[in-house]
Design an enzyme around this catalytic site. Structure first.
Site, PDB file in Angstrom:
ATOM      1  N   GLU A  37      -3.302   5.154   2.038  1.00 53.78           N
ATOM      2  CA  GLU A  37      -4.020   5.393   0.848  1.00 53.78           C
ATOM      3  C   GLU A  37      -5.444   5.514   0.449  1.00 53.78           C
ATOM      4  OE1 GLU A  37      -4.307   2.019  -1.237  1.00 53.78           O
ATOM      5  OE2 GLU A  37      -5.753   1.091  -0.410  1.00 53.78           O
ATOM      6  N   ASN A  38      -6.313   5.830   1.983  1.00 64.56           N
ATOM      7  CA  ASN A  38      -7.396   5.812   1.503  1.00 64.56           C
ATOM      8  C   ASN A  38      -8.002   7.363   2.494  1.00 64.56           C
ATOM      9  OD1 ASN A  38      -8.232   3.115   1.223  1.00 64.56           O
ATOM     10  ND2 ASN A  38      -8.465   4.889  -0.502  1.00 64.56           N
ATOM     11  N   ASN A  65      -2.781   0.720  -3.499  1.00 68.09           N
ATOM     12  CA  ASN A  65      -3.693   0.270  -5.120  1.00 68.09           C
ATOM     13  C   ASN A  65      -3.857   1.970  -5.274  1.00 68.09           C
ATOM     14  OD1 ASN A  65      -5.387  -0.883  -3.475  1.00 68.09           O
ATOM     15  ND2 ASN A  65      -6.642  -0.832  -5.080  1.00 68.09           N
ATOM     16  N   HIS A  66      -4.780   2.859  -4.240  1.00 68.22           N
ATOM     17  CA  HIS A  66      -4.652   4.123  -4.463  1.00 68.22           C
ATOM     18  C   HIS A  66      -3.314   4.745  -3.687  1.00 68.22           C
ATOM     19  CE1 HIS A  66      -8.724   2.380  -5.430  1.00 68.22           C
ATOM     20  NE2 HIS A  66      -8.576   1.753  -4.153  1.00 68.22           N
ATOM     21  N   HIS A 144      -0.679  -5.360   0.773  1.00 74.04           N
ATOM     22  CA  HIS A 144      -1.642  -4.797   0.697  1.00 74.04           C
ATOM     23  C   HIS A 144      -2.327  -5.497  -0.980  1.00 74.04           C
ATOM     24  CE1 HIS A 144      -4.655  -1.097   0.810  1.00 74.04           C
ATOM     25  NE2 HIS A 144      -4.294  -0.950  -0.477  1.00 74.04           N
ATOM     26  N   HIS A 169      -6.510  -3.261   3.024  1.00 74.73           N
ATOM     27  CA  HIS A 169      -7.024  -3.467   1.406  1.00 74.73           C
ATOM     28  C   HIS A 169      -8.271  -4.193   1.684  1.00 74.73           C
ATOM     29  CE1 HIS A 169      -7.992  -3.004  -2.109  1.00 74.73           C
ATOM     30  NE2 HIS A 169      -7.515  -4.146  -2.457  1.00 74.73           N
ATOM     31  N   HIS A 171     -10.041  -3.891   4.837  1.00 74.38           N
ATOM     32  CA  HIS A 171     -11.087  -3.219   5.108  1.00 74.38           C
ATOM     33  C   HIS A 171     -11.493  -3.660   6.145  1.00 74.38           C
ATOM     34  CE1 HIS A 171     -10.433   0.743   2.593  1.00 74.38           C
ATOM     35  NE2 HIS A 171      -9.496  -0.221   3.120  1.00 74.38           N
TER      36      HIS A 171
HETATM   37 FE   LIG Z   1      -6.727  -0.384  -1.068  1.00 80.31          FE
END
Ligand SMILES: [Fe+2]
Length: 263
Positions: A37-38, A65-66, A144, A169, A171
């Protein structure tokens, strides 16, 4: 089936480490999942980063969420290898779960968003119940979410009904890898694949300035030594029989095992 789940691949440093390291170890695994997602500059996923992860050996990419931060993702949502949050609002394109055939076995991958300290979304409990009603394969959940309490309660609630629930999420890898009483593998957070000396993948200096002063500052993806964070596990007859946290720091010649749990 031996599965590797790689934690949040953050920006170019994370992508590059997956591209350089995964080909060296991927023959040890039957199925490889990564949270992406990142993957594109720390915000969402685009076509190039999606393809780079697949080329390195990843079979399935989960989001969070991203998921929608980079609009190029809308060109990818028809690809069954991309799993977006299942409990996103109903307007979201793409799919929130997918079943993959691995040799003569199967695994269902589900991506879910938590609701504590997170943006609004649908109920993750109801969403997973819907999948379990028809699931015909062991279920792996990438949960997440921010709060360890929410992740823990969720995993115990579904203990014995899903093969594994591993968080993403934050990290930051947690050291709570465990097999729950009814057999589900759980770890609050798998951690990040990104720059080690960073603020969850972003540059420390600008991130700290924002936090210290409350003033705006452009924050960019950090540079420096990159760490890959993952969990590896064996899945036999629908249950996890062995799990290992795996961490590789690119400045070292080989991976280091940080911990192991056995049933
Ligand atoms: Fe996230």
């Amino acid at each position: 089936m031996r599965v590797l789940f790689i934690g949040d691949v953050f920006g170019k440093p994370g992508r590059n480490l997956v591209s350089s390291h995964l080909p060296k170890i991927k023959s040890n695994f039957d199925f490889i999942i990564a949270n992406g997602e990142n993957a594109a500059g720390g915000h969402g996923i685009n076509k190039d980063s999606f393809e780079a992860l697949l080329k390195a050996g990843v079979h399935c990419i989960t989001l969070g969420n991203h998921a929608w931060d980079n609009r190029e993702v809308l060109q990818l949502t028809d690809d069954p290898r991309l799993i977006r949050p299942l409990n996103a609002y109903k307007e979201a394109p793409g799919r929130g779960s997918g079943t993959f055939t691995v040799g003569d076995e199967k695994i269902t991958v589900v991506n879910l968003l938590g609701r504590v300290f997170m943006q609004p979304c649908e109920n993750p409990y109801d969403a997973l119940e819907n999948v379990l009603e028809t699931a015909d394969a062991p279920v792996f959940v990438d949960f997440h979410a921010e709060a360890t309490s929410e992740k823990t309660c969720f995993a115990y609630h579904f203990d014995g009904r899903i093969a594994a629930c591993i968080g993403t999420h934050t990290h930051v890898a947690t050291a709570d890898t465990r097999i729950l009483p009814n057999g589900t593998l759980f770890q609050c957070d798998v951690g990040m694949t990104g720059v080690l000396h960073s603020s969850i993948g972003m540059g420390l200096e600008a991130s700290t300035y924002k936090l210290r002063t409350g003033l705006p500052m452009k924050v960019e993806v950090a540079t420096g030594a990159v760490q890959l964070s993952a969990v590896a596990f064996d899945l036999e007859h629908g249950k996890v029989t062995r799990a290992v946290r795996y961490s590789y720091l690119e400045t070292q010649e080989s991976g280091i095992y940080q911990g192991e749990v056995f049933v």
